[in-house]
Design a protein around this motif. Sequence first.
Motif, short mmCIF file in Angstrom:
data_model
loop_
_atom_site.label_atom_id
_atom_site.label_comp_id
_atom_site.label_asym_id
_atom_site.label_seq_id
_atom_site.Cartn_x
_atom_site.Cartn_y
_atom_site.Cartn_z
N ALA A 1 1.08 3.99 -3.04
CA ALA A 1 0.89 5.42 -2.77
C ALA A 1 2.06 6.25 -3.30
O ALA A 1 1.87 7.36 -3.80
CB ALA A 1 0.68 5.66 -1.28
N ALA B 1 -1.44 11.79 0.75
CA ALA B 1 -2.33 11.62 1.90
C ALA B 1 -2.29 10.19 2.45
O ALA B 1 -2.62 9.98 3.62
CB ALA B 1 -3.76 11.98 1.50
N GLN B 2 -1.88 9.23 1.65
CA GLN B 2 -1.83 7.83 2.08
C GLN B 2 -0.44 7.42 2.60
O GLN B 2 -0.24 6.26 2.96
CB GLN B 2 -2.23 6.90 0.92
CG GLN B 2 -3.64 7.11 0.44
CD GLN B 2 -4.65 6.85 1.54
OE1 GLN B 2 -4.58 5.86 2.26
NE2 GLN B 2 -5.59 7.78 1.71
N ARG C 1 0.84 -1.21 0.00
CA ARG C 1 0.00 0.00 0.00
C ARG C 1 0.87 1.26 0.00
O ARG C 1 0.51 2.26 -0.61
CB ARG C 1 -0.98 0.00 1.17
CG ARG C 1 -0.34 0.15 2.53
CD ARG C 1 -1.37 0.26 3.67
NE ARG C 1 -0.68 0.46 4.92
CZ ARG C 1 -0.22 1.63 5.34
NH1 ARG C 1 -0.41 2.71 4.62
NH2 ARG C 1 0.42 1.73 6.49
N ILE C 2 2.03 1.20 0.64
CA ILE C 2 2.95 2.34 0.65
C ILE C 2 3.59 2.49 -0.73
O ILE C 2 3.69 3.60 -1.26
CB ILE C 2 4.04 2.17 1.74
CG1 ILE C 2 3.41 2.13 3.13
CG2 ILE C 2 5.10 3.26 1.64
CD1 ILE C 2 2.74 3.41 3.57
N ASP D 1 0.25 9.66 -4.04
CA ASP D 1 -0.88 9.89 -3.14
C ASP D 1 -0.33 10.23 -1.76
O ASP D 1 -0.25 9.38 -0.87
CB ASP D 1 -1.77 8.65 -3.11
CG ASP D 1 -3.06 8.88 -2.35
OD1 ASP D 1 -3.22 9.95 -1.71
OD2 ASP D 1 -3.92 7.98 -2.41
#
Length: 185
Positions: free
Chosen positions: A92, A99-100, A88-89, A97
């Motif tokens: 992002a 914000a994530q 997920r990192i 992204d």
Amino acid sequence: MIKTMFNKILLSMKSRYNYDVRYMQDILNADLMAFLKLMGCQIMSSHTGSLPTGPLFAARLRAIIWDDCGPCTQLVVNMALEANIEPRIVRAIVDRDLAQLPADIALVVEFTERVLAHDPHANELRKKVVSLWGRKGLIAIGYSISSSRVYPALKYTLGYGDACHKVNVHDLSLVPRRYSDAHQS
């Protein structure tokens, strides 16, 4: 003999990362000294200073995306995942992204792109980078940015540049988001 040894290393890299190493093989076969100098760039790119893995790969990924949206980006994505950065990192970072992302990684993403754009706002962000990781961390980011850009430039120069394509982060296919895309009006 030495060329054979280096070719085995390249073939191992090809197998490990599913990465096209023909441009490096061409350099190795044409000019051993040039190949050894390219390996010097590998030493530079492996420097971490006092930088944690997440911010280090944030700099590498954003720098490679600046110049490439193909196999080189996929290689760095694969290396980030191999270094145990959460998918997920990585997604992002590729998607830009902010914000994530954890604050330190978002800082490096923004700083890297401001540096590459020669944006004066990088000066303010540089102070934050130094306050977190000192000059050693700043140097590691500088090496990550600089060395990441060598490979796409070299590949395109030698005729191995690849058209843009999606990057896979585990089960998700992404089109890397570029800084210029995010800042257009």
